[in-house]
Design an enzyme around this catalytic site. Structure first.
Site, mmCIF file in Angstrom:
data_model
loop_
_atom_site.group_PDB
_atom_site.id
_atom_site.type_symbol
_atom_site.label_atom_id
_atom_site.label_comp_id
_atom_site.label_asym_id
_atom_site.label_seq_id
_atom_site.Cartn_x
_atom_site.Cartn_y
_atom_site.Cartn_z
ATOM 1 C CB CYS A 12 -1.004 -0.065 1.095
ATOM 2 S SG CYS A 12 -1.597 -1.463 1.213
ATOM 3 N N GLY A 38 -2.105 0.969 -4.551
ATOM 4 C CA GLY A 38 -2.930 0.908 -4.661
ATOM 5 C C GLY A 38 -4.656 1.131 -4.412
ATOM 6 C CG ASN A 112 3.649 -0.085 2.300
ATOM 7 O OD1 ASN A 112 4.731 0.440 1.454
ATOM 8 N ND2 ASN A 112 3.448 -0.948 1.769
ATOM 9 N N GLY A 113 3.065 -2.701 4.078
ATOM 10 C CA GLY A 113 3.615 -3.489 4.960
ATOM 11 C C GLY A 113 3.247 -5.030 4.648
ATOM 12 C CE1 TYR A 252 3.920 -3.262 -12.424
ATOM 13 C CE2 TYR A 252 3.873 -4.387 -9.942
ATOM 14 C CZ TYR A 252 3.785 -4.288 -10.784
ATOM 15 O OH TYR A 252 2.284 -3.849 -11.307
HETATM 16 P P1 AMP Z 1 2.996 -11.978 -15.079
HETATM 17 O O1 AMP Z 1 3.904 -12.716 -14.898
HETATM 18 O O2 AMP Z 1 2.100 -12.219 -15.938
HETATM 19 O O3 AMP Z 1 2.025 -12.992 -13.374
HETATM 20 O O4 AMP Z 1 2.922 -10.386 -14.672
HETATM 21 C C1 AMP Z 1 4.173 -10.123 -14.455
HETATM 22 C C2 AMP Z 1 3.851 -8.058 -15.015
HETATM 23 O O5 AMP Z 1 2.959 -8.064 -14.019
HETATM 24 C C3 AMP Z 1 5.634 -7.757 -14.297
HETATM 25 O O6 AMP Z 1 5.335 -7.251 -16.616
HETATM 26 C C4 AMP Z 1 5.417 -5.988 -13.196
HETATM 27 O O7 AMP Z 1 5.371 -5.499 -15.003
HETATM 28 C C5 AMP Z 1 4.306 -6.838 -13.259
HETATM 29 N N1 AMP Z 1 4.600 -7.277 -11.890
HETATM 30 C C6 AMP Z 1 5.019 -7.669 -11.479
HETATM 31 N N2 AMP Z 1 5.660 -7.628 -9.918
HETATM 32 C C7 AMP Z 1 4.097 -7.349 -9.701
HETATM 33 C C8 AMP Z 1 3.339 -7.086 -8.211
HETATM 34 N N3 AMP Z 1 3.646 -7.365 -6.558
HETATM 35 N N4 AMP Z 1 2.266 -7.331 -7.911
HETATM 36 C C9 AMP Z 1 1.454 -6.889 -8.984
HETATM 37 N N5 AMP Z 1 2.177 -6.565 -10.953
HETATM 38 C C10 AMP Z 1 3.883 -7.168 -10.666
#
Ligand code: AMP
Ligand code: SF4
Length: 469
Positions: A12, A38, A112-113, A252
């Site tokens: 968050c 979020g 957050n955490g 990311y």
């Molecule tokens: P996937 O491999 O389809 O599960 O999703 C990977 C993509 O989701 C990557 O391109 C990232 O930009 C994004 N991503 C990476 N970590 C997260 C996360 N913790 N929560 C949501 N999206 C993520």
């Protein structure tokens, strides 16, 4: 070995302000800047010096506050929160800040955490006869602070925090003061800024820029800060440990215009792309990135290998989480909501497609297919972070080991599964070089989801209290 059961994630954003007559309005803009952290719920609690007032709801910040009359949300202090809910915990009762009333003083908490021992602590509290109203970890901290009828002060907060194992950034608001705390390893980001004479606190520095505040400093690992009309005081609830800022915040999660631990996120992503190009070059015609989080790395990759960076993929910025997604049948007919390939750019070209990370592999598989359908002759996938083989226990929603594609398949197998012509990931050394640009300023990062080397476990985070700052 850590259990495969995760606590409820609080992936968050938190924002707080002390000493400003437009506290609620500024919190709204601060939360808007943190929206990427979020999208499922948002809220704020405002103090007018005597009482606390809560305003929260499900959805995006704009939706939640669309009917808010800020002239009625009077007060000089406020704490706000944007929530990323994981499965099954998306109810309004879990939207933060959580608000606790009592006859002597009220308290609002934003977090957050992830509290790794929340389940155990919850059991202990229930045995003592306490009734918890939410499934959020954050409520556990409130009960720990107020255990035995305690007043909320530095000592009771420090004592409560010393029972908690995990990664956390907390902002606690009372009628006449605010507390800010960061876990002993500093896994989550949290910074302090100034807006005139007011203090602001935010998960990310991008919120300071948006409200016109200036960055003062990072909250230190194990630090507990008290902000009131008397000013700012600092103490330490835990011995200072090696900092372990989450590497995925750089890869990311955070916004490119934020600085984490003195390192700009966009610049670190660009360096990830440069390192990746040095480690895994490939013959091709164009480099493209998956918008938005991979664009910085794609620019770095293209720059390093001397190829043109092109916009081979377009993101529809109006697709939110609540948007009606096309049915499987329509998806098969080619209805694409979030991303579209730019045929004029990729047709007849050998494309290097940069993504920041692969979690389950679904996104990459879709994009490779999309680029090939748009006429790309080859698609080489380059990932600007190492293989994610381990779950995160510190508040980033990163699945269980079972769902992580790299935990169950080799890079060659992943290449075949996603239908690419080649796949390469950045090494952990490359990632570290990209983030830890200046070793004198930057003390360390958590890379546990890549390496399996967890900096905080229930065993190694001992209760240490040291009130010297
Ligand atoms: P996937 O491999 O389809 O599960 O999703 C990977 C993509 O989701 C990557 O391109 C990232 O930009 C994004 N991503 C990476 N970590 C997260 C996360 N913790 N929560 C949501 N999206 C993520
Ligand atoms: Fe971040 Fe990965 Fe560490 Fe979790 S395990 S805190 S996602 S680096």
């Amino acid at each position: 070995m850590l259990a495969e059961i995760k606590g409820l994630n609080e992936e968050c954003g938190v924002f707080g302000i002390w000493g400003h007559e437009k506290a609620a309005e500024i919190t709204y803009y601060g939360l808007h800047a943190l929206q990427h952290r979020g999208q499922e719920g948002a809220g704020m609690v405002i103090s007018d010096g005597e009482t606390l007032k809560q305003y929260k709801g499900l959805g995006l910040v704009n939706d939640v506050f669309k009917d808010a009359n800020f002239s009625e949300l009077k007060g000089n202090a406020s704490v706000g929160h944007v929530r990323y809910a994981t499965q099954g915990d998306g109810g309004i009762e879990n939207v933060q800040p959580l608000y606790f009333r009592s006859q002597t003083e009220s308290m609002a908490l934003a977090h957050n955490g992830n509290i790794m021992n929340a389940y155990k602590l919850r059991g202990e509290l229930e045995e003592e006869g306490r009734i918890l109203q939410t499934t959020s970890d954050t409520e556990v901290l409130a009960h720990l602070i107020k255990r035995n009828g305690n007043q909320v002060n530095e000592t009771t907060i420090a004592e409560a925090l010393n029972h908690i194992v995990g990664a956390y950034a907390f902002v606690i608001l009372l009628e006449d003061r605010m507390y800010v705390a960061l876990d002993p390893r500093g896994l989550r980001p949290l910074s302090i800024g100034k807006l005139g004479d007011s203090y602001v606190v935010s998960s990310e520095t991008c919120a300071f820029d948006i409200v016109g505040a200036t960055f003062e400093r990072e909250v230190l690992p194990g630090e507990l800060i008290t902000i009131s009309d008397k000013g700012i005081e600092t103490t330490r609830f835990a011995l200072r440990e090696q900092r372990n800022m989450c590497a995925m915040e750089y890869v990311y999660f955070s916004r490119p215009d934020s600085n984490l631990n003195h390192v700009n996120v966009h610049a670190s992503r660009k360096r990830m792309g440069i390192e990746l190009a040095k480690e895994s070059p490939v013959e091709a015609d164009v480099v493209t990135g998956v918008p938005d989080s991979s664009i910085s790395a794609a620019i770095g990759y293209a720059e390093e290998c001397g190829l043109p960076y092109e916009m081979g993929l377009i993101k529809n910025r109006y697709v939110g989480r609540t948007f009606i997604q096309p049915s499987q049948e329509l998806r098969e007919q080619g209805v694409k909501m979030k991303l579209s390939p730019v045929r004029g750019i990729v047709e007849g070209k050998r494309v290097i497609m940069i993504d920041d990370s692969i979690v389950r592999g679904t996104t990459s598989r879709r994009i490779v297919r999309m680029l090939k359908e748009a006429g790309a002759t080859e698609v080489h996938v380059r990932i600007a972070s190492p293989t994610i083989e381990n779950p995160c226990y510190y508040g980033i929603d990163m699945s269980t080991r079972k769902e992580l594609i790299a935990a169950n398949h080799s890079v060659d197998e992943i290449c075949e599964i996603i239908g690419a012509d080649s796949v390469a990931y950045l090494s952990t050394e490359g990632l570290e070089n990209a983030i830890v640009k200046d070793k004198t300023l930057h003390q360390g990062i958590c890379k546990a989801c890549f390496t399996g080397n967890y900096p905080v476990t229930e065993r190694n985070q001992k209760a240490v209290t040291n009130t010297e700052s």
